[in-house]
Design an enzyme around this catalytic site. Sequence first.
Site: not given
Length: 570
Positions: A236-237
């Site tokens: 999850l950037d």
Amino acid sequence: MNKSRNSRDTGRLGYLQTLYGEADAAELESGIESLIAKFALEVATSGKPKRLTESDVALITYGDTLNESNTPPLRVLHRFHREYLAGIFDLIHILPFHPFSSDDGFSVIDYKAIREDLGDWKDVESLSKDCRIMADAVINHMSSQSRWFKEYLAGNPEFADFFIDYDPDEDLSAVVRPRTSPLLSCYKDASGRDRHIWTTFSADQVDLNFRNPSVLLAVIDVLFFLISKGATLLRLDAVTFLWKKPGTACANLEGTHALIKIMRSAVSELREDVVAITETNVPHRENVAYFGNGYDEAHMVYNFALPPLIAHSLIQGDGRHLSQWANGLSLPSDEVCFFNFSASHDGVGVRPVEEILNADELQHLVDATLAAKGKVSSRTMSDGKQRPYELNCTFLDLVARAGEPESVTVSRFVAAQAIVLAMPGVPAIYIQSLLGTRNDIDLMEETGRARSINRSKHEYSTIEGKLADKNGLESKIFTALTRLIRIRREQAAFNPYAAFKVIDLGDSIFALLRGGKADGQQVLSIINLSGNNVDVQIAPDLAGIDLLTNKPVPEGKHTLPAYAVRWLSS
């Protein structure tokens, strides 16, 4: 993970109500359940263990780092895995593989497409049969060229409020910035009206508005789609910035944590062995908060303080900060762990150690980067001043010293990776580190982007030749690292969840005891961080067989050569 479906759903609904109110929350929960029912038909049950083990070591790579004429790069990557990495890396993190408009993939145009020049979804699915796949979910922002944003500007009601239009006259000075670019970027909509769009990272990367419930549902749909295509780990950037609240730092807010908990709950309900990993390049104290209570938020957290601390320790020959920090690590449960690395596609972030290293020590890292012909990226503070944010340099060049024998460079670099492999959690090796890549000054100058220095592309035949040359730097590094990984994979003490304890053997030694009776094995990792021989005293309960030399190391005094690595199993 051991909680019942009902308790998991109750928690999710509560977070939805906190963010969106009861009416919207109920509708959202219904929407999530509908997506789960839809994708459940497409998601196969994995035959792989649901719990990560000591055999899980990740390779970080772009889909097109390796290239060969007339062959899609994803197939070249699969070939590289089969020919060189089978039995070494069971997990591959493929950096963004979607169509993009900037930032080497992190400005996604279409979440459900693969770049035509890389290959297709069948290539990803084929690779996922041989190893676990980690995919990037770039969900804080997307490309200004995306259909979503174009529909928003066109006035399509389906995409109303998908992005954040904010008054430029309002005071946003409190907002934490990871870049020096303007926070708001001006776009004209179909009616000719100026829209001042929130852009945390660049004008091309338009932030999604998670205050709109439809955005959250659309993002969960994207996560489920990636899982359906073979991804069992989701990175999850840049989630630090998901939830915005003007007047605050707009970083690490409670709303952001609630969103991660909702996403984790949803993906876990769809497929129990999916691992959610948060990427939050922030001070360590804020970073580990994404573990939540150990059961409700991230399964893994990037250990962002580790790279700069390893670099500092090897540059200074002093491991006191590294040891003190590692000694203070703790986990809220035995169902979460760290994602450890020294290098990645980005540079070495220094924000995570702002509360650990002092100004002079941070400057030493900056000086080492500049001496290696690297670059230093900065961020804008609330007072308008700029502060170093990231060191753009290959990790090999960051810790190397000009003019030294190649053997010393190799030993020091291998010692750095040995620290990563010994730390509690899942270790990850960046492909440029594995291949012994040096700073790519030409690519950096060609693109005009500092991060390109560590994003080289290689012809497959060139790599074959370099790895076949046993006297070359690249082959020496590759051989040493793959040997360490092979040995590590067989040791129960290196299980991601096994016990750990720092052992004080002196300032220039990093000694970490992994495992214990409950884990079925105990291994003492000893690494000399200095360029000098160092004497260490091995206590009776720590003596054992060195797994790397297969020789006994009894209690008493022993001399460790410069940058030596010892793994004592007892």
